[in-house]
Design a protein around this motif. Structure first.
Motif, PDB file in Angstrom:
ATOM      1  N   SER A 120      11.489 -56.629 -11.016  1.00  0.00           N
ATOM      2  CA  SER A 120      12.779 -56.715 -11.720  1.00  0.00           C
ATOM      3  C   SER A 120      12.641 -56.594 -13.231  1.00  0.00           C
ATOM      4  O   SER A 120      13.639 -56.407 -13.934  1.00  0.00           O
ATOM      5  CB  SER A 120      13.468 -58.038 -11.381  1.00  0.00           C
ATOM      6  N   GLY A 121      11.423 -56.755 -13.752  1.00  0.00           N
ATOM      7  CA  GLY A 121      11.205 -56.694 -15.193  1.00  0.00           C
ATOM      8  C   GLY A 121      11.594 -57.968 -15.928  1.00  0.00           C
ATOM      9  O   GLY A 121      11.692 -57.976 -17.157  1.00  0.00           O
ATOM     10  N   LYS A 162       8.469 -51.892 -18.671  1.00  0.00           N
ATOM     11  CA  LYS A 162       9.333 -52.335 -17.573  1.00  0.00           C
ATOM     12  C   LYS A 162      10.137 -53.595 -17.882  1.00  0.00           C
ATOM     13  O   LYS A 162      10.905 -54.050 -17.051  1.00  0.00           O
ATOM     14  CB  LYS A 162       8.484 -52.577 -16.325  1.00  0.00           C
ATOM     15  N   THR A 164      12.909 -56.031 -18.697  1.00  0.00           N
ATOM     16  CA  THR A 164      14.374 -55.931 -18.753  1.00  0.00           C
ATOM     17  C   THR A 164      15.031 -57.179 -19.321  1.00  0.00           C
ATOM     18  O   THR A 164      16.122 -57.103 -19.868  1.00  0.00           O
ATOM     19  CB  THR A 164      14.963 -55.669 -17.354  1.00  0.00           C
ATOM     20  N   ALA A 165      14.370 -58.339 -19.167  1.00  0.00           N
ATOM     21  CA  ALA A 165      14.927 -59.599 -19.675  1.00  0.00           C
ATOM     22  C   ALA A 165      13.792 -60.536 -20.026  1.00  0.00           C
ATOM     23  O   ALA A 165      12.814 -60.661 -19.283  1.00  0.00           O
ATOM     24  CB  ALA A 165      15.843 -60.249 -18.640  1.00  0.00           C
ATOM     25  N   VAL A 175      18.174 -59.857 -23.544  1.00  0.00           N
ATOM     26  CA  VAL A 175      18.473 -58.939 -22.450  1.00  0.00           C
ATOM     27  C   VAL A 175      18.752 -57.519 -22.943  1.00  0.00           C
ATOM     28  O   VAL A 175      18.950 -56.616 -22.144  1.00  0.00           O
ATOM     29  CB  VAL A 175      19.650 -59.451 -21.592  1.00  0.00           C
ATOM     30  N   GLU A 176      18.766 -57.336 -24.238  1.00  0.00           N
ATOM     31  CA  GLU A 176      18.899 -55.995 -24.802  1.00  0.00           C
ATOM     32  C   GLU A 176      17.611 -55.645 -25.547  1.00  0.00           C
ATOM     33  O   GLU A 176      17.258 -56.274 -26.537  1.00  0.00           O
ATOM     34  CB  GLU A 176      20.088 -55.932 -25.764  1.00  0.00           C
ATOM     35  N   ASP A 177      16.895 -54.680 -25.031  1.00  0.00           N
ATOM     36  CA  ASP A 177      15.648 -54.198 -25.608  1.00  0.00           C
ATOM     37  C   ASP A 177      14.638 -55.319 -25.902  1.00  0.00           C
ATOM     38  O   ASP A 177      14.171 -55.475 -27.039  1.00  0.00           O
ATOM     39  CB  ASP A 177      15.927 -53.381 -26.876  1.00  0.00           C
TER      40      ASP A 177
END
Length: 192
Positions: A120-121, A162, A164-165, A175-177
C-alpha cells in the motif's frame, strides 16, 4: 482505516494510530489522555500494539490499554518493560489488512522502528522523520546524529518511489508527496 486517536489532544503525547481491519492494531500508545475511550469509538478491541520506540510520550498509556484489552505489545527490544514480543529488522507483521516490514531505524533512540507496507505504500515512521523535513531529536539518551542520518537513508531506500502515506509520531500525517519530506529530512539531518 487509519485513525489518529491523539489528533485533538492538547496534552504532550505522541500520535496514536488505530488501524482497523483483519488485525486491529495500535501503532504507539501515547500518553496523558484517555486512549481507551477513543479506541472504543472505532473498534471492539485491539489485537496488537506496536511500538515505534519506548520514549515515555509513546508508551505511558500502555498500562490502561493492557488492562482494557488484555493485549500484548511488539517492539524492537524485548528486554524493555513495555515490549512483550520482539520484532527484528526485516520481520513482517500484520497491521490492519496489510503486512508491514519492520525497519530498525536507530538514531533518535536505539530501539526505534519504522513499519512499512510495500503493497500500500503506507509507513509508520515514529520519530524518525516529520513533515517539512523535520527529523527526530538526537540529543536525548541513546540519540546519535550520524546514526539517524543512516536510518533516514535506509528508510528512503526501503520505500523507494512507492511511499503513499507517512504517519509520523508528532504532527500531521503526510499524504501528499511524502517522499519529498523524507528527502528534506535527509538533507536537514546532514546540515549540522
Amino acid at each position: 482505516m487509519i485513525h489518529n486517536l491523539a489528533r485533538s489532544v492538547r496534552a504532550f503525547t505522541s500520535n496514536v494510530f488505530l488501524v482497523t481491519g483483519e488485525t486491529t492494531a495500535l501503532v504507539d500508545a501515547g500518553s496523558n489522555f484517555d486512549v481507551v475511550s477513543r479506541i472504543d469509538q472505532h473498534a471492539d478491541g485491539v489485537d496488537r500494539v506496536y511500538l515505534t520506540h519506548t520514549h515515555p510520550d509513546h508508551v505511558e498509556n500502555l498500562q490502561s490499554i493492557r488492562a482494557a484489552f488484555d493485549v500484548e505489545t511488539w517492539g524492537f527490544d524485548p528486554t524493555n518493560e513495555y515490549v512483550d514480543n520482539a520484532i527484528g529488522d526485516g520481520d513482517r507483521v500484520p497491521i490492519g489488512d496489510d503486512e508491514y516490514e519492520a525497519l530498525h531505524t536507530p538514531g533518535h533512540k536505539p530501539d526505534h522502528l519504522c513499519l512499512y507496507a510495500p503493497a500500500s505504500g503506507v509507513c509508520f515512521a515514529g520519530d524518525l522523520v516529520f513533515e517539512n523535513g523535520g527529523f527526530g531529536r538526537t540529543d536525548l539518551e541513546g540519540g546519535d546524529r550520524e546514526t539517524i542520518i543512516e536510518s533516514i537513508d535506509a528508510l528512503s531506500e526501503a520505500v523507494e518511489t512507492k511511499l503513499t502515506a507517512l504517519h509520523v509520531g508528532h504532527g500531521p500525517s503526510i499524504v501528499e508527496d511524502p517522499l519529498a519530506d523524507v528527502e528534506l529530512a535527509r538533507q536537514a539531518a546532514r546540515m549540522g
